[in-house]
Scaffold this motif. Structure first.
Motif, PDB file in Angstrom:
ATOM      1  N   ILE A 237       0.818  -1.217   0.000  1.00 54.13           N
ATOM      2  CA  ILE A 237       0.000   0.000   0.000  1.00 54.13           C
ATOM      3  C   ILE A 237       0.850   1.265   0.000  1.00 54.13           C
ATOM      4  O   ILE A 237       0.374   2.339  -0.353  1.00 54.13           O
ATOM      5  CB  ILE A 237      -0.952   0.014   1.219  1.00 54.13           C
ATOM      6  CG1 ILE A 237      -0.158   0.007   2.535  1.00 54.13           C
ATOM      7  CG2 ILE A 237      -1.937  -1.145   1.153  1.00 54.13           C
ATOM      8  CD1 ILE A 237      -1.019   0.225   3.769  1.00 54.13           C
ATOM      9  N   GLY A 238       2.112   1.165   0.403  1.00 55.06           N
ATOM     10  CA  GLY A 238       2.969   2.334   0.445  1.00 55.06           C
ATOM     11  C   GLY A 238       3.545   2.664  -0.917  1.00 55.06           C
ATOM     12  O   GLY A 238       3.604   1.825  -1.816  1.00 55.06           O
ATOM     13  N   ASP A 239       3.945   3.933  -1.079  1.00 58.59           N
ATOM     14  CA  ASP A 239       4.536   4.342  -2.357  1.00 58.59           C
ATOM     15  C   ASP A 239       6.015   4.676  -2.235  1.00 58.59           C
ATOM     16  O   ASP A 239       6.638   5.142  -3.201  1.00 58.59           O
ATOM     17  CB  ASP A 239       3.778   5.537  -2.948  1.00 58.59           C
ATOM     18  CG  ASP A 239       3.840   6.772  -2.049  1.00 58.59           C
ATOM     19  OD1 ASP A 239       4.475   6.709  -0.979  1.00 58.59           O
ATOM     20  OD2 ASP A 239       3.237   7.799  -2.429  1.00 58.59           O
ATOM     21  N   SER A 240       6.601   4.452  -1.041  1.00 53.00           N
ATOM     22  CA  SER A 240       8.029   4.736  -0.888  1.00 53.00           C
ATOM     23  C   SER A 240       8.578   3.973   0.303  1.00 53.00           C
ATOM     24  O   SER A 240       7.828   3.521   1.179  1.00 53.00           O
ATOM     25  CB  SER A 240       8.272   6.235  -0.703  1.00 53.00           C
ATOM     26  OG  SER A 240       7.739   6.683   0.537  1.00 53.00           O
ATOM     27  N   LEU A 241       9.908   3.841   0.324  1.00 54.42           N
ATOM     28  CA  LEU A 241      10.628   3.252   1.441  1.00 54.42           C
ATOM     29  C   LEU A 241      11.396   4.331   2.180  1.00 54.42           C
ATOM     30  O   LEU A 241      11.586   5.442   1.654  1.00 54.42           O
ATOM     31  CB  LEU A 241      11.627   2.198   0.927  1.00 54.42           C
ATOM     32  CG  LEU A 241      11.054   0.974   0.221  1.00 54.42           C
ATOM     33  CD1 LEU A 241      12.173   0.171  -0.418  1.00 54.42           C
ATOM     34  CD2 LEU A 241      10.272   0.118   1.203  1.00 54.42           C
ATOM     35  N   ASN A 242      11.868   4.018   3.374  1.00 58.79           N
ATOM     36  CA  ASN A 242      12.791   4.910   4.051  1.00 58.79           C
ATOM     37  C   ASN A 242      13.968   5.186   3.122  1.00 58.79           C
ATOM     38  O   ASN A 242      14.456   4.291   2.429  1.00 58.79           O
ATOM     39  CB  ASN A 242      13.267   4.249   5.348  1.00 58.79           C
ATOM     40  CG  ASN A 242      14.334   5.058   6.054  1.00 58.79           C
ATOM     41  OD1 ASN A 242      15.509   4.972   5.719  1.00 58.79           O
ATOM     42  ND2 ASN A 242      13.931   5.837   7.032  1.00 58.79           N
ATOM     43  N   VAL A 243      14.439   6.436   3.090  1.00 61.11           N
ATOM     44  CA  VAL A 243      15.472   6.823   2.131  1.00 61.11           C
ATOM     45  C   VAL A 243      16.755   6.016   2.309  1.00 61.11           C
ATOM     46  O   VAL A 243      17.430   5.685   1.319  1.00 61.11           O
ATOM     47  CB  VAL A 243      15.748   8.342   2.219  1.00 61.11           C
ATOM     48  CG1 VAL A 243      16.340   8.728   3.568  1.00 61.11           C
ATOM     49  CG2 VAL A 243      16.662   8.792   1.088  1.00 61.11           C
ATOM     50  N   SER A 244      17.080   5.659   3.543  1.00 57.98           N
ATOM     51  CA  SER A 244      18.305   4.883   3.751  1.00 57.98           C
ATOM     52  C   SER A 244      18.145   3.447   3.245  1.00 57.98           C
ATOM     53  O   SER A 244      19.102   2.846   2.736  1.00 57.98           O
ATOM     54  CB  SER A 244      18.704   4.884   5.231  1.00 57.98           C
ATOM     55  OG  SER A 244      17.757   4.223   6.029  1.00 57.98           O
ATOM     56  N   VAL A 245      16.938   2.891   3.356  1.00 67.53           N
ATOM     57  CA  VAL A 245      16.673   1.551   2.827  1.00 67.53           C
ATOM     58  C   VAL A 245      16.752   1.579   1.304  1.00 67.53           C
ATOM     59  O   VAL A 245      17.365   0.705   0.670  1.00 67.53           O
ATOM     60  CB  VAL A 245      15.303   1.045   3.298  1.00 67.53           C
ATOM     61  CG1 VAL A 245      14.958  -0.284   2.636  1.00 67.53           C
ATOM     62  CG2 VAL A 245      15.292   0.899   4.818  1.00 67.53           C
ATOM     63  N   SER A 246      16.148   2.579   0.695  1.00 65.92           N
ATOM     64  CA  SER A 246      16.204   2.707  -0.759  1.00 65.92           C
ATOM     65  C   SER A 246      17.640   2.838  -1.246  1.00 65.92           C
ATOM     66  O   SER A 246      18.037   2.205  -2.239  1.00 65.92           O
ATOM     67  CB  SER A 246      15.394   3.930  -1.208  1.00 65.92           C
ATOM     68  OG  SER A 246      14.030   3.779  -0.899  1.00 65.92           O
ATOM     69  N   ALA A 247      18.427   3.648  -0.553  1.00 70.18           N
ATOM     70  CA  ALA A 247      19.828   3.835  -0.951  1.00 70.18           C
ATOM     71  C   ALA A 247      20.583   2.518  -0.882  1.00 70.18           C
ATOM     72  O   ALA A 247      21.391   2.208  -1.776  1.00 70.18           O
ATOM     73  CB  ALA A 247      20.490   4.883  -0.057  1.00 70.18           C
ATOM     74  N   ALA A 248      20.341   1.730   0.161  1.00 70.43           N
ATOM     75  CA  ALA A 248      21.028   0.435   0.296  1.00 70.43           C
ATOM     76  C   ALA A 248      20.657  -0.505  -0.846  1.00 70.43           C
ATOM     77  O   ALA A 248      21.527  -1.176  -1.426  1.00 70.43           O
ATOM     78  CB  ALA A 248      20.684  -0.194   1.644  1.00 70.43           C
ATOM     79  N   ILE A 249      19.383  -0.565  -1.200  1.00 70.53           N
ATOM     80  CA  ILE A 249      18.945  -1.433  -2.299  1.00 70.53           C
ATOM     81  C   ILE A 249      19.652  -1.036  -3.594  1.00 70.53           C
ATOM     82  O   ILE A 249      20.176  -1.887  -4.334  1.00 70.53           O
ATOM     83  CB  ILE A 249      17.416  -1.354  -2.461  1.00 70.53           C
ATOM     84  CG1 ILE A 249      16.721  -2.010  -1.263  1.00 70.53           C
ATOM     85  CG2 ILE A 249      16.966  -2.002  -3.772  1.00 70.53           C
ATOM     86  CD1 ILE A 249      15.227  -1.789  -1.221  1.00 70.53           C
ATOM     87  N   LEU A 250      19.686   0.247  -3.886  1.00 68.37           N
ATOM     88  CA  LEU A 250      20.276   0.717  -5.139  1.00 68.37           C
ATOM     89  C   LEU A 250      21.789   0.550  -5.151  1.00 68.37           C
ATOM     90  O   LEU A 250      22.375   0.175  -6.173  1.00 68.37           O
ATOM     91  CB  LEU A 250      19.889   2.178  -5.368  1.00 68.37           C
ATOM     92  CG  LEU A 250      18.371   2.440  -5.481  1.00 68.37           C
ATOM     93  CD1 LEU A 250      18.092   3.928  -5.631  1.00 68.37           C
ATOM     94  CD2 LEU A 250      17.775   1.669  -6.646  1.00 68.37           C
ATOM     95  N   LEU A 251      22.426   0.791  -4.027  1.00 70.65           N
ATOM     96  CA  LEU A 251      23.876   0.602  -3.941  1.00 70.65           C
ATOM     97  C   LEU A 251      24.259  -0.847  -4.212  1.00 70.65           C
ATOM     98  O   LEU A 251      25.205  -1.124  -4.963  1.00 70.65           O
ATOM     99  CB  LEU A 251      24.373   1.025  -2.558  1.00 70.65           C
ATOM    100  CG  LEU A 251      24.668   2.504  -2.348  1.00 70.65           C
ATOM    101  CD1 LEU A 251      24.818   2.812  -0.863  1.00 70.65           C
ATOM    102  CD2 LEU A 251      25.928   2.921  -3.105  1.00 70.65           C
ATOM    103  N   PHE A 252      23.534  -1.762  -3.638  1.00 70.41           N
ATOM    104  CA  PHE A 252      23.922  -3.165  -3.794  1.00 70.41           C
ATOM    105  C   PHE A 252      23.494  -3.746  -5.135  1.00 70.41           C
ATOM    106  O   PHE A 252      24.030  -4.769  -5.560  1.00 70.41           O
ATOM    107  CB  PHE A 252      23.453  -3.985  -2.596  1.00 70.41           C
ATOM    108  CG  PHE A 252      24.400  -3.825  -1.447  1.00 70.41           C
ATOM    109  CD1 PHE A 252      25.550  -4.589  -1.374  1.00 70.41           C
ATOM    110  CD2 PHE A 252      24.182  -2.850  -0.491  1.00 70.41           C
ATOM    111  CE1 PHE A 252      26.459  -4.413  -0.349  1.00 70.41           C
ATOM    112  CE2 PHE A 252      25.092  -2.657   0.542  1.00 70.41           C
ATOM    113  CZ  PHE A 252      26.234  -3.445   0.621  1.00 70.41           C
ATOM    114  N   GLU A 253      22.580  -3.078  -5.821  1.00 68.22           N
ATOM    115  CA  GLU A 253      22.347  -3.443  -7.217  1.00 68.22           C
ATOM    116  C   GLU A 253      23.570  -3.054  -8.046  1.00 68.22           C
ATOM    117  O   GLU A 253      24.003  -3.810  -8.921  1.00 68.22           O
ATOM    118  CB  GLU A 253      21.096  -2.750  -7.761  1.00 68.22           C
ATOM    119  CG  GLU A 253      20.892  -2.930  -9.258  1.00 68.22           C
ATOM    120  CD  GLU A 253      20.712  -4.378  -9.701  1.00 68.22           C
ATOM    121  OE1 GLU A 253      20.816  -4.636 -10.918  1.00 68.22           O
ATOM    122  OE2 GLU A 253      20.439  -5.258  -8.844  1.00 68.22           O
TER     123      GLU A 253
END
Length: 260
Positions: A237-253
């Motif tokens: 139902i949410g449209d975003s994640l915590n900014v630090s969680v998002s950064a971690a996902i993108l960094l490890f991609e």
């Protein structure tokens, strides 16, 4: 080693002010680091300690090696518990000389990976992103138009010492965009509008992952400067994640892609 048993001691008062007030940190050119691991990483990264406060009743290991320019003070347990910013800091707190990096100071790898934060307000998020940037071996973290002091104790604490291992620069968004373009670093903005999924985007080349605030996202300045817009699938139902969680996902991609 001078012994301090009163919270009214001028050194103790200054220590508390350095923890609480960015203006005092700027005035004295000092910031506060707590915990043996954090102090050791601080010294290993070339920072100069000014003063160290130790509580022998709490410190259960040897004091880290200090040069003879560092002033040492012994605190009683009562005083230490008043000045300790958090629990479990192992009985050691240091006042450290500030260092400020500029974009020109950054030493980049052949295919740099950079994290950019625009106007991030919460120190805990900045610290968590630094921790992820360290784990992903990012070249730098750039905080544009910062809304919090980068020497806030919460940033040092949340980074678990990564603040000292990842070069961190504060600057304007305009200066950062100009620098990234000049260095040939591709700008990927994390946003919902007009975006492709992050795992369909090439991050093997020089890359800057740009994060905005959770409340308002990135400004148009960054959206227009971007080479690509990326997003993380949101299936709930949410449209975003915590900014630090998002950064971690993108960094490890980026890490995943670069290992293949």
């Amino acid at each position: 080693m001078e012994s301090i048993t009163s919270a009214q001691n001028p050194k103790v008062k200054l220590l508390l002010e350095l923890q609480q007030k960015s203006a005092v940190r700027r005035k004295h050119g000092l910031f506060v680091v707590e915990g043996r691991r954090e102090v050791e990483r601080c010294v290993q990264s070339g920072y100069q300690l000014d003063s160290v406060f130790i509580c022998p009743d709490i410190l259960d290991t040897d004091v880290p090696h200090l040069d003879n320019r560092v002033r040492c003070f012994q605190l009683s347990p009562d005083v230490y518990n008043k000045v300790a910013y958090r629990g479990g800091t192992e009985g050691i707190i240091a006042e450290v000389r500030s260092r400020h990096f500029t974009l020109d100071d950054l030493q980049l790898s052949p295919s740099p990976l950079v994290v950019v934060m625009e106007s991030v307000e919460k120190p805990g998020n900045v610290g968590a992103i630094l921790r992820s940037a360290d784990a992903a071996r990012a070249d730098a973290v750039i905080v544009c138009d910062p809304q919090c002091d980068l020497l806030n104790p919460n940033i040092i604490r949340a980074s678990v010492g990564a603040f000292f291992s990842v070069p961190t620069v504060a600057c304007t968004s305009e200066a950062c965009i100009r620098w990234l373009k000049a260095k040939g670093i591709r700008i990927l903005t994390a946003q919902l509008q007009d975006s492709h999924y992050y795992y369909d985007t090439d991050m093997r080349q020089p890359t800057a992952i740009v994060m905005g605030t959770e409340a308002t996202g990135l400004t148009d300045q960054w959206r227009l400067a971007a080479d690509a817009h990326i997003k993380i699938p949101m299936l709930g139902i949410g449209d975003s994640l915590n900014v630090s969680v998002s950064a971690a996902i993108l960094l490890f991609e980026a890490v995943r892609q670069r290992q293949h």
